[in-house]
Design a protein around this motif. Sequence first.
Motif, mmCIF file in Angstrom:
data_model
loop_
_atom_site.group_PDB
_atom_site.id
_atom_site.type_symbol
_atom_site.label_atom_id
_atom_site.label_comp_id
_atom_site.label_asym_id
_atom_site.label_seq_id
_atom_site.Cartn_x
_atom_site.Cartn_y
_atom_site.Cartn_z
ATOM 1 N N ASP A 73 0.805 -1.225 0.000
ATOM 2 C CA ASP A 73 0.000 0.000 0.000
ATOM 3 C C ASP A 73 0.838 1.275 0.000
ATOM 4 O O ASP A 73 0.453 2.282 0.574
ATOM 5 N N LEU A 199 -1.888 2.832 9.767
ATOM 6 C CA LEU A 199 -3.210 3.190 9.237
ATOM 7 C C LEU A 199 -4.173 3.476 10.384
ATOM 8 O O LEU A 199 -5.305 2.983 10.414
ATOM 9 N N LYS A 202 -7.582 5.357 9.474
ATOM 10 C CA LYS A 202 -8.465 4.463 8.723
ATOM 11 C C LYS A 202 -9.116 3.433 9.649
ATOM 12 O O LYS A 202 -10.338 3.241 9.615
ATOM 13 N N LYS A 203 -8.300 2.795 10.489
ATOM 14 C CA LYS A 203 -8.823 1.739 11.348
ATOM 15 C C LYS A 203 -9.700 2.296 12.468
ATOM 16 O O LYS A 203 -10.707 1.692 12.841
ATOM 17 N N GLU A 206 -13.031 3.032 10.878
ATOM 18 C CA GLU A 206 -13.817 1.812 10.678
ATOM 19 C C GLU A 206 -14.480 1.365 11.982
ATOM 20 O O GLU A 206 -15.672 0.987 11.987
ATOM 21 N N ASP A 221 -16.591 6.003 3.423
ATOM 22 C CA ASP A 221 -15.344 5.586 2.779
ATOM 23 C C ASP A 221 -14.235 5.693 3.815
ATOM 24 O O ASP A 221 -13.864 6.791 4.219
ATOM 25 N N ALA A 222 -13.713 4.553 4.254
ATOM 26 C CA ALA A 222 -12.678 4.545 5.291
ATOM 27 C C ALA A 222 -11.301 4.662 4.643
ATOM 28 O O ALA A 222 -10.472 3.764 4.740
ATOM 29 N N SER A 223 -11.040 5.785 3.979
ATOM 30 C CA SER A 223 -9.726 5.976 3.372
ATOM 31 C C SER A 223 -8.710 6.283 4.463
ATOM 32 O O SER A 223 -9.067 6.677 5.568
ATOM 33 N N LYS A 224 -7.436 6.116 4.146
ATOM 34 C CA LYS A 224 -6.415 6.275 5.184
ATOM 35 C C LYS A 224 -6.085 7.725 5.486
ATOM 36 O O LYS A 224 -5.548 8.023 6.553
ATOM 37 N N SER A 225 -6.405 8.655 4.579
ATOM 38 C CA SER A 225 -6.081 10.066 4.809
ATOM 39 C C SER A 225 -7.312 10.947 4.968
ATOM 40 O O SER A 225 -7.285 11.913 5.728
ATOM 41 N N PRO A 227 -11.015 9.889 5.545
ATOM 42 C CA PRO A 227 -12.231 9.093 5.719
ATOM 43 C C PRO A 227 -13.459 10.002 5.739
ATOM 44 O O PRO A 227 -13.419 11.105 6.284
ATOM 45 N N HIS A 261 -9.618 14.638 8.648
ATOM 46 C CA HIS A 261 -8.233 14.687 8.175
ATOM 47 C C HIS A 261 -7.298 15.011 9.332
ATOM 48 O O HIS A 261 -7.617 15.835 10.187
#
Length: 368
Positions: A73, A199, A202-203, A206, A221-225, A227, A261
């Motif tokens: 990733d 991450l 992100k976690k 979630e 959307d659980a994006s890493k930067s 969400p 963010h």
Amino acid sequence: MKHTDWKVEREKLTAKKRYIDLLLTSEENKTVIIIENKFYSSQSHKQLDDYLEYVHNEFAGYTIIPVFLTLLDEEPANDQYWALNYADIAEVLEFILKFYKESVSGEVYVFLKNYLFVLQERFAPDEDRLLLAEAIFEQHGEAITYLYLLNNSGIKFLKHHQPFKVQLETLHAEEEQWMKKIYSASKETIDFIYTEGSLVLKKAFERFVQENRRFDIQLYDASKSYPSFIYPEWGRHADFLTQINDKAPYWLGYGLIIFMHRVGNDRLRMYIEIGNLEYDHRIKLLEKLEENGYSIKPSSKTPNSMYTRIFTDQVEISDWTSIEAVQAALGKLTSSKKFDDNMDLINKSIAAASEELGYNSNIEMVKH
């Protein structure tokens, strides 16, 4: 696309004596695909830029699709590349084997099935390994980050990496050599711990979605930067809020979003933003927000305006290695009186704008 004339080249030599891992070209489709496969190796300086330059020069007028395929990733240093990982490859293979079994030969089917098994065995970490990576990163996050950043110079440094970058620049030659020796001895493990353990946002997001009891988040959307999620109440006005124009795609298909963010080393910030709604829908919503006390800049009301931020809030986070701490911060941001008051006004504005444009509110929201 037709697939009869695709040409696949491995280790394609460029004008600058670099090698593109895979280059796929189709004259009939006027399309070229670059695939840079990072498998236990890091990006070189300007590597991805040089590949694009070569392809633009060699295939003028073609549609160019640059792909950065990575094991762990890693973010591509060039934003024009589509980031893909081996979990994505496994997902595609599962889909093909499930729904297109009759369309492939027996030999191809067996090969793909065996390859999928290899990917799943090798690259899909089990839950115990993930939890262990998170625990180690929480205890030794700074050391892991220093080792990873020092030895992966091609990665894109984020804002919160800046203190690490400054510190790394002060290392003496002996210290740097020592750290590189440690990294080389345990590269795979350190990469895994950093990739999975770092991450945190992100976690935490979630877990926040799964365990949130104040409201039921269904679209997210659980994006890493960055969400993001759609406030459940907005689903009642989906017909209105999904009228997106063609200027650009927008998150989750709604013209209104809540996203988070990380800001610096000690803050988590929440934003509520209006996106690319059709102009008549956008202007109507902005007018109703103004009637409810929001200050909207004149520039936000022009046809060329695409994004308007209407609310921000932030909380301090003392430990960015702790998933629990970040999850608690997410809960704090979305349970404050300030948040509730603003949601009441925003929901009121949406309902009024939607009604004036002739939309009927829906009772239920389509689940994610």
